[in-house]
Design an enzyme around this catalytic site. Structure first.
Site, PDB file in Angstrom:
ATOM      1  N   SER A 166       0.842  -1.194   0.000  1.00 43.68           N
ATOM      2  CA  SER A 166       0.000   0.000   0.000  1.00 43.68           C
ATOM      3  C   SER A 166       0.876   1.242   0.000  1.00 43.68           C
ATOM      4  O   SER A 166       1.987   1.231   0.560  1.00 43.68           O
ATOM      5  CB  SER A 166      -0.897   0.003   1.242  1.00 43.68           C
ATOM      6  OG  SER A 166      -1.545   1.256   1.408  1.00 43.68           O
ATOM      7  N   TYR A 214      -2.385  -0.191  10.822  1.00 45.73           N
ATOM      8  CA  TYR A 214      -2.292  -0.632   9.429  1.00 45.73           C
ATOM      9  C   TYR A 214      -1.063  -0.030   8.759  1.00 45.73           C
ATOM     10  O   TYR A 214      -0.305  -0.736   8.072  1.00 45.73           O
ATOM     11  CB  TYR A 214      -3.563  -0.222   8.687  1.00 45.73           C
ATOM     12  CG  TYR A 214      -3.590  -0.636   7.233  1.00 45.73           C
ATOM     13  CD1 TYR A 214      -3.973  -1.926   6.861  1.00 45.73           C
ATOM     14  CD2 TYR A 214      -3.250   0.261   6.227  1.00 45.73           C
ATOM     15  CE1 TYR A 214      -4.005  -2.308   5.529  1.00 45.73           C
ATOM     16  CE2 TYR A 214      -3.280  -0.108   4.896  1.00 45.73           C
ATOM     17  CZ  TYR A 214      -3.661  -1.391   4.547  1.00 45.73           C
ATOM     18  OH  TYR A 214      -3.681  -1.766   3.226  1.00 45.73           O
ATOM     19  N   LYS A 272       2.113  -2.080   7.136  1.00 48.02           N
ATOM     20  CA  LYS A 272       2.510  -1.961   5.739  1.00 48.02           C
ATOM     21  C   LYS A 272       3.941  -1.450   5.597  1.00 48.02           C
ATOM     22  O   LYS A 272       4.670  -1.853   4.684  1.00 48.02           O
ATOM     23  CB  LYS A 272       1.524  -1.060   4.992  1.00 48.02           C
ATOM     24  CG  LYS A 272       0.165  -1.702   4.747  1.00 48.02           C
ATOM     25  CD  LYS A 272       0.280  -2.957   3.888  1.00 48.02           C
ATOM     26  CE  LYS A 272      -1.061  -3.535   3.527  1.00 48.02           C
ATOM     27  NZ  LYS A 272      -0.954  -4.765   2.711  1.00 48.02           N
TER      28      LYS A 272
END
Length: 336
Positions: A139, A152, A156
């Site tokens: 991402s 998150y 990532k």
């Protein structure tokens, strides 16, 4: 990809679901890994309809022993694994102080360690054969973070560092096994309907938004050409990352001001809405959520930058466009 064995984690919905269909259309044997059986069974039907062969393997990617068992089953039924795609994740939309320690650990266990567990299982089988490819679905938030998604973003970022280290080790060994990352922009998936959220309003992807099929095409392409270290999907992804590299403080200021509203709709959040942090919402009493979310009206179906990134002659033009985006973000950040 016809006849090749592909393992896909996070295959029951969202990007993983779209990737499953794309590999099915290539005639691949696709092993579908996720927690929710309803979504997996629906994904299997779509793979078969597209022309591939599907194997449903329910598994929680946070459990390394179960991941190894899943890999053993795949090779027993479908044969040697040629491609392993890591796409499973979970998240929490909330300010960092509002995320409980066990919730943060759960996001990290699935979104980061799930990739580690999948990569380990893949390499244990690929390295002795000196053949295979691992594709990490990354991402833009793995390089340029946003507020309200600390767990998150951290996971990532960790995936990028972990993957780079593994790639170096494989090169040192002169291994033919390849590892690549596909960095995604905001995608119209069901995650905004089933991720745990403590925001006052309903969560949404940060515009511009792309349909899951855009990501799926990039993942299939990366699986075919895994020697390249990284692929980027969407000019906005490249532009944001470049802005973060060239003007990180200004971009952080800009996102601190705009990131809250950009990740919420005008609709009030439902109190105690169901979520999938601990248990899948497409379990025995749940329903299939499919690949697409509820932001289809604004989601783009193609990304010119992704096409350009595949062709060296067009890459310089795409990079120039990305630099323009970076400068624009820098200017906007400086004004806030």
């Amino acid at each position: 990809m016809a006849g090749r064995t592909v393992v896909l984690t996070g295959a029951s919905a969202g990007v993983g679901r779209a990737v499953a269909r794309a590999f099915g259309a290539q005639g691949a044997n696709v092993a579908l890994l996720a927690r929710g059986r309803r979504g997996l069974e629906a994904a299997a039907a779509e793979v078969e309809e597209a022309g591939g062969h599907a194997l449903v393997v329910p598994v929680d990617m946070a459990l390394p022993s179960r991941v190894e068992e899943a890999a053993d089953r795949v090779e027993k039924v479908l044969g040697p694994i040629d491609v392993w795609v890591n796409a499973a994740f979970t998240s929490v939309f909330a300010r960092f102080p509002d995320v409980a320690p066990d919730e943060y650990a759960r996001v990290t266990s699935v979104t980061y360690l799930g990739f580690v567990n999948g990569t380990r299982a893949a390499l244990r089988r690929m390295r002795p054969r000196d053949s295979g490819a691992v594709v990490q679905v990354g991402s833009a938030l793995g390089e340029a973070s946003v507020p309200l998604q600390a767990a998150y973003c951290g996971a990532k970022h960790a995936i990028n560092g972990f993957t780079a280290a593994v790639r170096m080790e494989l090169r040192h060994e002169r291994s033919a096994v390849a590892v690549t990352v596909v960095q995604l922009p905001a995608v119209n998936t069901p995650q905004f309907s089933w991720v745990l959220s403590r925001l006052p309003r309903r969560p949404r992807p940060v515009a511009p938004v792309y349909q899951p099929e855009v990501a799926a095409r990039a993942v299939v392409y990366a699986a075919r050409h895994p020697r390249r270290a990284e692929y980027r999907v969407g000019a906005s992804t490249a532009g944001t990352v470049l802005a973060h590299r060239f003007a990180p403080a200004l971009l952080d200021r800009y996102l601190a001001r705009t990131g809250y509203d950009a990740q919420q709709t005008d609709e009030r959040a439902r109190p105690a809405a169901p979520h999938n942090l601990w248990e899948p919402l497409d379990g025995p009493d749940g329903r299939d959520y499919g690949a697409e979310g509820s932001f289809g009206e604004e989601a783009a179906e193609r990304s010119p930058y992704t096409v350009a990134a595949r062709h060296p002659l067009l890459l310089s033009a795409a990079t120039g466009a990305a630099l323009v985006t970076a400068r624009a973000l820098r200017t906007r950040a400086a004004r806030t």
